[in-house]
Design a protein around this motif. Structure first.
Motif, short mmCIF file in Angstrom:
data_model
loop_
_atom_site.label_atom_id
_atom_site.label_comp_id
_atom_site.label_asym_id
_atom_site.label_seq_id
_atom_site.Cartn_x
_atom_site.Cartn_y
_atom_site.Cartn_z
N VAL A 30 0.83 -1.20 0.00
CA VAL A 30 0.00 0.00 0.00
C VAL A 30 0.87 1.26 0.00
N PHE A 31 2.12 1.15 0.47
CA PHE A 31 3.01 2.31 0.56
C PHE A 31 3.79 2.56 -0.73
N GLN A 32 3.66 1.67 -1.71
CA GLN A 32 4.41 1.81 -2.97
C GLN A 32 4.24 3.21 -3.57
N ILE A 33 3.01 3.58 -3.85
CA ILE A 33 2.74 4.84 -4.55
C ILE A 33 3.00 6.05 -3.65
N PRO A 34 2.55 6.08 -2.35
CA PRO A 34 2.85 7.25 -1.50
C PRO A 34 4.33 7.54 -1.34
N VAL A 35 5.14 6.49 -1.15
CA VAL A 35 6.59 6.71 -0.97
C VAL A 35 7.22 7.23 -2.26
N ALA A 36 6.87 6.60 -3.39
CA ALA A 36 7.42 7.04 -4.68
C ALA A 36 7.01 8.46 -4.99
N ALA A 37 5.76 8.80 -4.68
CA ALA A 37 5.28 10.16 -4.96
C ALA A 37 5.94 11.18 -4.04
N ASP A 38 6.18 10.81 -2.80
CA ASP A 38 6.76 11.73 -1.83
C ASP A 38 8.18 12.13 -2.20
N PHE A 39 8.97 11.15 -2.64
CA PHE A 39 10.38 11.41 -2.93
C PHE A 39 10.68 11.52 -4.42
N GLY A 40 9.70 11.18 -5.26
CA GLY A 40 9.94 11.20 -6.70
C GLY A 40 10.84 10.06 -7.15
N TRP A 41 10.78 8.91 -6.43
CA TRP A 41 11.62 7.77 -6.78
C TRP A 41 10.97 6.94 -7.87
N PRO A 42 11.77 6.26 -8.69
CA PRO A 42 11.20 5.24 -9.60
C PRO A 42 10.57 4.12 -8.77
N ARG A 43 9.66 3.39 -9.37
CA ARG A 43 8.97 2.31 -8.66
C ARG A 43 9.96 1.25 -8.16
N ALA A 44 11.06 1.08 -8.88
CA ALA A 44 12.01 0.03 -8.52
C ALA A 44 12.69 0.27 -7.18
N GLU A 45 12.79 1.52 -6.74
CA GLU A 45 13.53 1.82 -5.51
C GLU A 45 12.84 1.24 -4.28
N PHE A 46 11.56 1.56 -4.09
CA PHE A 46 10.86 1.02 -2.93
C PHE A 46 10.60 -0.48 -3.10
N SER A 47 10.45 -0.91 -4.36
CA SER A 47 10.31 -2.35 -4.62
C SER A 47 11.55 -3.09 -4.15
N LEU A 48 12.73 -2.53 -4.42
CA LEU A 48 13.97 -3.16 -3.98
C LEU A 48 14.03 -3.19 -2.46
N ALA A 49 13.53 -2.14 -1.80
CA ALA A 49 13.52 -2.13 -0.33
C ALA A 49 12.68 -3.27 0.21
N ILE A 50 11.49 -3.47 -0.36
CA ILE A 50 10.64 -4.57 0.08
C ILE A 50 11.27 -5.91 -0.25
N ALA A 51 11.92 -5.98 -1.42
CA ALA A 51 12.60 -7.22 -1.81
C ALA A 51 13.72 -7.56 -0.84
N ILE A 52 14.49 -6.57 -0.44
CA ILE A 52 15.57 -6.78 0.52
C ILE A 52 14.99 -7.21 1.87
#
Length: 414
Positions: A30-52
């Motif tokens: 659920v945090f994928q889009i809010p985090v990406a929108a807040d920092f302007g990160w590509p989707r892969a960045e927070f995805s990698l965090a969850i993957a790690i």
């Protein structure tokens, strides 16, 4: 002769810990889009965090299993809860992709200490032989019960608070799991002679056993599918699903956006899995576990292929969520029960922990590939079809497993 009780304090306490653990863990998508929108990160960045996070959870599982067997279950769970809470708090204040990704290692280890590997071993040891498979199914279902309200809770809190504040709230909730520790009993560690005389031998025998290696490999696809869906399905629905009819039943229930539908889909998966996990545990004490596992992976493969081959509408999302939910964690009581049946209970936490590592390697791949391939192609189609393929692989590789007890070494007398 009286029948042994199923609902013991150990089962209830363990189930409550798993419920809270998985309620929070299942909400990260659920945090994928809010985090990406807040920092302007590509989707892969927070995805990698969850993957790690998922990979750290897998690496931590056999470690915490061994700690529980050496120090006692309570100390392993306490350490896990502290790490889980600390990781969430620190993540809330991280401002770079690398910072979030590194901190998810702490979160992942915390999940390991309060998750399936340790808790199912406690429940399995406390249950009678006749009730063990069903008890494992009930404890697994408790994790799914957490998933029912975890994602919607996150969605509701995000309507009132910034995502960083929600992480802090979640960190406090994690520490509340320690209130249930007295229900788990003494959790006495093994004696030093037991550990030194037999753990190494048990592990060597297990990793030389083709059946153990096939169970290890087969659990990979379960992690891949679950990791991808937990982390990316809400965003996938938000972007790919057809519109919700303003005059339809969903709108009447207050579900008016595809974003809300994405959170509800995760909840429906958890709801359906309560019944699925309990049913799997019930069937596991009556039928051959390896064939049940092969059947579950086959049904998952068919459901995933059918879903992606049809236009995505709110109706197909709901149907798929319920079907996949019934099969979601149904593999866990069967896989853990299979390990316990073949190799015994003494080192179940460690042996199942290594099998679960394969699950989390798959989870890492599903989450990370989901974000990486999305950024490359702009959709989730390729990563979805990879999941269909690995599901078929798991269905096949369980068939040759030799489902029979293996004689393990008896600890030397002292």
């Amino acid at each position: 002769m009286t029948q042994a009780r199923i609902f013991t304090p150990v089962l209830i306490g363990g189930s409550l810990i798993l419920l809270i653990n998985f309620a929070l863990r299942a909400s990260f998508g659920v945090f994928q889009i809010p985090v990406a929108a807040d920092f302007g990160w590509p989707r892969a960045e927070f995805s990698l965090a969850i993957a790690i996070q998922n990979l750290a959870w897998g690496i931590g599982q056999p470690i915490f299993g061994a700690l529980a067997e050496r120090w006692g279950d309570r100390w392993a769970i306490i350490l896990g809860a502290i790490l889980y809470s600390l990781g969430l708090i620190l993540t809330a204040f991280a401002t770079t992709p690398a910072g979030v990704q590194l901190l998810e290692i702490i979160v992942g280890f915390g999940i390991a200490g309060t998750g399936f590997g340790v808790i199912l071993a406690v429940v399995g040891r406390a249950a009678s032989d006749e009730n063990r498979s069903l008890a494992l199914g009930i404890a697994t279902a408790a994790g799914s019960a957490g998933q029912v309200f975890g994602a919607p809770l996150a969605e509701i809190l995000l309507g009132f608070y910034h995502w960083q504040s929600v992480f802090v709230i979640f960190s406090v909730i994690v520490l509340a799991t320690l209130l249930f520790l007295p229900m788990l009993g003494d959790g006495k560690p093994a004696t030093r002679s037991e550990l030194e005389d037999s753990m190494g031998t048990v592990l060597k025998r297990a990793f030389r056993d083709p059946s153990y290696l096939m169970i290890f490999a087969g659990f990979f696809s379960c992690g891949y599918q679950l990791g991808f869906i937990t982390a990316h399905f809400p965003a996938m629905i938000t972007e790919m699903c057809g519109p919700i009819d303003p005059a339809g039943m969903l709108a009447g229930l207050g579900i008016t956006t595809t974003s809300a539908l994405g959170a509800i889909a995760i909840s429906l998966i958890g709801l359906a899995n309560i019944g699925g996990a309990i049913l799997a545990g019930y069937l596991g004490k009556r039928y051959t576990k390896k064939y049940l596992l092969a059947g579950i992976y086959t049904l998952r493969t068919i459901a995933a292929a059918a879903f992606i081959l049809t236009p995505m509408t709110p109706g197909t999302v709901i149907v798929f969520s319920l079907v996949m939910g019934g099969l979601w964690l149904a593999t866990v009581p069967l896989t853990s029960g299979l390990v316990a049946y073949i190799y015994g209970l003494r080192y179940m936490a460690t042996l199942y922990g290594f099998v679960f590592l394969s699950h989390q390697i798959g989870s890492f791949m599903g989450v990370w590939l989901g974000g990486w391939l999305y950024d490359i192609s702009g959709d989730y189609l390729l990563v979805w079809w990879i999941g269909v393929g690995v599901g078929a692989f798991s269905a096949l590789i369980h068939l040759p497993v030799r489902e029979a007890p293996v004689r393990m070494p008896v600890p030397a007398a002292v």
